[in-house]
Design a protein around this motif. Sequence first.
Motif, short mmCIF file in Angstrom:
data_model
loop_
_atom_site.label_atom_id
_atom_site.label_comp_id
_atom_site.label_asym_id
_atom_site.label_seq_id
_atom_site.Cartn_x
_atom_site.Cartn_y
_atom_site.Cartn_z
N THR A 1 0.85 -1.14 -0.03
CA THR A 1 -0.02 0.04 -0.04
C THR A 1 0.82 1.21 0.03
OG1 THR A 1 -1.76 -1.22 1.35
CG2 THR A 1 -1.54 1.17 1.18
N LEU A 2 1.95 1.26 0.82
CA LEU A 2 2.91 2.51 0.92
C LEU A 2 3.67 2.51 -0.66
CD1 LEU A 2 4.38 4.59 2.58
CD2 LEU A 2 5.95 2.80 3.18
N LEU A 3 3.97 1.40 -1.19
CA LEU A 3 4.53 1.30 -2.28
C LEU A 3 3.82 2.03 -3.42
CD1 LEU A 3 6.66 -1.87 -2.38
CD2 LEU A 3 7.71 0.48 -2.22
N ARG A 4 2.52 1.56 -3.41
CA ARG A 4 1.66 2.27 -4.38
C ARG A 4 1.48 3.68 -4.38
NH1 ARG A 4 -4.20 -0.23 -3.60
NH2 ARG A 4 -2.99 -1.96 -3.51
N SER A 5 1.45 4.22 -3.06
CA SER A 5 1.43 5.63 -2.94
C SER A 5 2.76 6.32 -3.50
CB SER A 5 1.19 5.99 -1.55
OG SER A 5 0.10 5.40 -0.99
N VAL A 6 3.94 5.66 -3.28
CA VAL A 6 5.22 6.19 -3.43
C VAL A 6 5.21 6.23 -4.95
CG1 VAL A 6 7.69 5.63 -3.42
CG2 VAL A 6 6.23 5.61 -1.37
N PHE A 7 4.95 5.11 -5.64
CA PHE A 7 5.05 5.09 -7.04
C PHE A 7 4.22 5.81 -7.71
CE2 PHE A 7 6.26 0.18 -6.63
CZ PHE A 7 7.58 0.40 -6.22
N PHE A 8 3.16 6.37 -7.30
CA PHE A 8 2.25 7.01 -7.90
C PHE A 8 2.26 8.63 -7.61
CE2 PHE A 8 -1.95 9.29 -8.31
CZ PHE A 8 -2.59 9.04 -9.77
N LEU A 9 2.93 9.03 -6.49
CA LEU A 9 3.04 10.36 -5.92
C LEU A 9 3.68 11.36 -7.00
CD1 LEU A 9 2.70 12.34 -3.63
CD2 LEU A 9 5.19 11.50 -2.68
N PRO A 10 4.84 11.09 -7.61
CA PRO A 10 5.22 11.79 -8.73
C PRO A 10 4.50 12.42 -9.78
CG PRO A 10 6.88 10.17 -8.38
CD PRO A 10 5.67 9.74 -7.56
N PHE A 11 3.36 11.55 -10.23
CA PHE A 11 2.43 12.07 -11.18
C PHE A 11 1.56 13.14 -10.76
CE2 PHE A 11 -1.55 11.22 -13.40
CZ PHE A 11 -1.02 11.08 -14.78
N VAL A 12 1.38 13.31 -9.32
CA VAL A 12 0.59 14.34 -8.93
C VAL A 12 1.37 15.82 -9.05
CG1 VAL A 12 -0.80 13.00 -7.66
CG2 VAL A 12 1.10 14.34 -6.62
N LEU A 13 2.63 15.60 -9.36
CA LEU A 13 3.60 16.94 -9.34
C LEU A 13 3.63 17.61 -10.81
CD1 LEU A 13 6.63 15.59 -7.38
CD2 LEU A 13 4.63 17.06 -6.62
N SER A 14 3.63 19.09 -10.83
CA SER A 14 3.84 19.71 -12.00
C SER A 14 5.08 19.35 -12.87
CB SER A 14 3.27 21.21 -11.86
OG SER A 14 4.55 21.67 -11.11
N ILE A 15 4.81 19.39 -14.09
CA ILE A 15 6.07 19.35 -15.03
C ILE A 15 7.23 20.43 -14.33
CG2 ILE A 15 5.39 21.02 -16.74
CD1 ILE A 15 7.60 17.91 -16.93
N SER A 16 6.83 21.90 -13.97
CA SER A 16 8.10 22.48 -13.58
C SER A 16 8.71 22.07 -12.49
CB SER A 16 7.48 23.96 -13.24
OG SER A 16 6.41 23.65 -12.57
N VAL A 17 7.97 21.46 -11.48
CA VAL A 17 8.49 20.74 -10.39
C VAL A 17 9.48 19.72 -10.66
CG1 VAL A 17 8.08 19.60 -7.99
CG2 VAL A 17 6.79 21.79 -8.77
N ILE A 18 8.92 18.72 -11.40
CA ILE A 18 9.69 17.65 -12.01
C ILE A 18 10.96 17.88 -12.61
CG2 ILE A 18 9.70 15.48 -13.33
CD1 ILE A 18 8.08 15.27 -10.93
N SER A 19 10.80 18.85 -13.59
CA SER A 19 12.30 19.29 -14.33
C SER A 19 13.12 19.85 -13.54
CB SER A 19 11.61 20.30 -15.34
OG SER A 19 10.93 19.62 -16.33
#
Length: 292
Positions: free
Chosen positions: A104-122
């Motif tokens: 359950t924790l891994l599922r949240s960790v793997f999905f978490l970056p998807f909610v960030l904006s592209i500017s933050v990711i970059s």
Amino acid sequence: MRQLWGRKSENIAAYLFLLPFLIIYSMFMLYPIIRGFVTSLNKVSISMDYTFVGLANYADMFRDRYFWEALWNTFYFVLISTPSLIVVGLGLALIVNAKLKGTTLLRSVFFLPFVLSISVISSIWVFILQPYTGLLNTFLHKLGVVQELFWLDEPQLAWISVLIATVWWTVGFNMVLFLAGLQEIPEDIYEAARIDGAGAWRQFTAITLPSIKSVMLLTVVLQTISSFKLFGQTYLMTKGGPGTSTRTLVQYIYEKGFIERDMGIASAMSYVLFVVTIVFAIIQFKLLSNKD
């Protein structure tokens, strides 16, 4: 007669409920598509005066070598990103579907970056990939790699950097799609296969993959369309460089339309990208869909 009138009343009521959506959809989807096509047939001045030129914008576009370079860069990213995101997404889905502790924790960790904006990711990945002081180079030095790697300043390394950032950012969405497909497979089938002596690999190839074929098709098509629209990662991480080696078609459309103020050619390029994306999606549906 009364039944016929009742059906007409139901149809009228249905259209009335749909009307607000149809109005908004027409304003923000259909009208821009039509207006964009009209723009592609005109020369547009800075003062937004339209001069009809027919297919001249398309002819100029096809004679532009930078257009072909940007189109090839886009194709190249689709070819390297789509298989990577499919394989990694399916792998992560298999991990979190294994019913182990902490999934359950891994599922949240793997999905978490998807909610960030592209500017933050970059910004995160530019910091990680910096030469000399970047987190990745520092880690490689600890492992004994002496050569300094300029991740964003060499063409092949720049593409690898963009690919890594894209996978880290978007793979969580593919994982969720695959996970939904995996959870629809009845456990009884696996139990019967184990009783018959099928190993893990045999179960994966004979049960898992055929059972998630429709999800696989959906994911491949969505991922291909998303990869064709690549813009933010290359623009924010590499500025399309070094040189123009990572400049994609969407970035070139942006430069033509909003920097050079040539909206006619920019619109023509947009329609070429639209047609190419649709053709690729149709081909994938033909190749991957069930032929029954």
